[in-house]
Design an enzyme around this catalytic site. Sequence first.
Site, PDB file in Angstrom:
ATOM      1  N   CYS A 186      37.220  42.634  48.343  1.00 26.45           N
ATOM      2  CA  CYS A 186      38.287  42.141  49.221  1.00 26.45           C
ATOM      3  C   CYS A 186      38.896  40.818  48.745  1.00 26.45           C
ATOM      4  O   CYS A 186      40.120  40.656  48.744  1.00 26.45           O
ATOM      5  CB  CYS A 186      37.756  42.001  50.643  1.00 26.45           C
ATOM      6  SG  CYS A 186      36.148  41.206  50.753  1.00 26.45           S
ATOM      7  N   HIS A 200      41.087  37.309  54.907  1.00 31.32           N
ATOM      8  CA  HIS A 200      40.529  36.279  54.036  1.00 31.32           C
ATOM      9  C   HIS A 200      41.667  35.381  53.539  1.00 31.32           C
ATOM     10  O   HIS A 200      42.807  35.822  53.426  1.00 31.32           O
ATOM     11  CB  HIS A 200      39.893  36.896  52.780  1.00 31.32           C
ATOM     12  CG  HIS A 200      38.626  37.659  53.041  1.00 31.32           C
ATOM     13  ND1 HIS A 200      38.010  37.753  54.269  1.00 31.32           N
ATOM     14  CD2 HIS A 200      37.840  38.371  52.180  1.00 31.32           C
ATOM     15  CE1 HIS A 200      36.908  38.476  54.155  1.00 31.32           C
ATOM     16  NE2 HIS A 200      36.791  38.875  52.909  1.00 31.32           N
TER      17      HIS A 200
END
Lengths: 347, 347
Positions: free
Chosen positions: A131, A244
């Site tokens: 990710c 994120h």
Amino acid sequence: MSSPSFTVGIVGATGATGQELLRLLQQRNFPVATLRLFASARSAGKTVEFGGKTVVIEEAKPGVFGDVDVAFFATEGAITKALAPDAVQAGCLVIDKSSAYRMDPAVPLVIPEINPQELRQHHGIIANPNCSTAVALMALWPLHQAFGLKRYLAATYQSVSGTGTDAIDELEAQVRAHVAGTPITKKVYPYQIAFNAIPQVDSFGADGYTGEETKMRQESRRIMGLPNLPVSATCVRVPVVQAHSVAINAEFERPVSVEAARAAIAAFAGAELVDDPANKRYPTPLDFTRQVKCGVGRIRIDTALENGLSLWVSGDNLWKGAALNALQNAELMAREGWLKPKAIAAA
Amino acid sequence: MSSPSFTVGIVGATGATGQELLRLLQQRNFPVATLRLFASARSAGKTVEFGGKTVVIEEAKPGVFGDVDVAFFATEGAITKALAPDAVQAGCLVIDKSSAYRMDPAVPLVIPEINPQELRQHHGIIANPNCSTAVALMALWPLHQAFGLKRYLAATYQSVSGTGTDAIDELEAQVRAHVAGTPITKKVYPYQIAFNAIPQVDSFGADGYTGEETKMRQESRRIMGLPNLPVSATCVRVPVVQAHSVAINAEFERPVSVEAARAAIAAFAGAELVDDPANKRYPTPLDFTRQVKCGVGRIRIDTALENGLSLWVSGDNLWKGAALNALQNAELMAREGWLKPKAIAAA
């Protein structure tokens, strides 16, 4: 000939990524003829609504992939390793979000905006990046195209959903306990995550880097085709639920300018330029939760690197960092005719 | 002769740093003969308990510093600028936490573990560094002594208390609203801070860097006596109440090793080495809230810099980043006899 529809499977349907995959399959109108949902024996028998139909969750185990055209594996690496070979054997295309096959030279590791051509070289399994890597590369790839990437350093601000639904629950429970004035307990993380920052994502290697930090280095190199790219990452968990962020210092071969960098980001399919300091406009993880593009801003000339840029990226770890990238790979395969329903393929 | 006691003033006594100063004056037994507390007219008349006595808060205004030996200014720069000259005129030593005088060549900017000798050159005002700089230098200074610092890059994880008590209240209110399921409002920050990360600390300069980022560069250079040191910082607010953290990539003149770096950190008065990856031991902001030392860990060979180290520091922005450093400067002045009570000085 009308566009084909597919028998689609999701392994890990009850997890954080599996749930986002269900959402995205409907939102993006992926041509699903039949949906098969797989999870652990514990979840088998539960039902999920999808496109007006009720789908019963089945236990993920060998032998279930017989009629599945494409299976999204949204589980941890060990489960992928245990089940993916059986799916491939059954002629099912495996699109895996785990790290199980990412560094396997026989398995393409693909971000469709960067190295789509590698999809054709698959032998039944397509890997999706970590990710943090996926989010960072949504800024770094267009800048690499513009200026030639020489090295990069990154510090991440990673949401708890990257760990899974149990970590989301733990952050919520800790925040509730804080408000209620009751004791805060922890189980998923070694330290309290509410009102804290934990500089550990994944386990430690002998060199002191965590798995996440090493993945950023290795996967960046492989996806961008820069096998010797120096990368240094510090990966940190913060009390954010989803999306994120990454602070990046990048050094390039050629001279850089903020204007040219902004133009490169704005022209790239995977990024949205949000960079207007005078009006306090820059990406935040909340603004880039459940967004297709990753937000890039805070672009400025780096004051410690030659031909360097400093910047900030926020992107959804469960979307571009997992479910969305996996689905985009499947969409591209289908659009190009590289993925065919078994019924048609056999005809 | 017994050690002298002082008439001590705190300007900004009701703020986040002022409150920590009150706590530290008592905890560290600073020789307070008389305590004078100053704040805005709004807070004047309120009372504070200190050492068993009740102290009435007075309005901070010119003319109040007549009998004060040392005044800790724990306010924003504009208030310091308005009042400090009057205090100096009255013979009161000003120890300022704001940025008002930090880059004034006539004002020493001092971290007592690094450049204590500069305290002697004061002309009535001593400046204290920006919070992120102070925390970062608790790791960088001993490493500079060991290996010769060539440049550093930093990404910060800064707590809301750096903004002030209104920001702490805002985070608390947003978290309570989240738990209650009521709308989340914001006033202090341009974006929601609960469950988010905001890549802006202080206002933006023309070069795209924020004031905080520029301060880290300028103050690091001045305090360590490295006027050309390349520094690149990205400063980010995270939903932590107290204590900042900094992810650092540092390049050195001489070859480095993790062992030597750990030894240098462990031997330094301002740092506590917390670096045992095998046992998941590293600093977090929660563990380093209201701690005298800053925690340093995650030390490893940097994979993108020559002679480089990657590391992580957590330290209390209100303590080493403000109140504690100010008090340590005063303690050193008193201990060395450079600060004398007016009564004695006049005798």
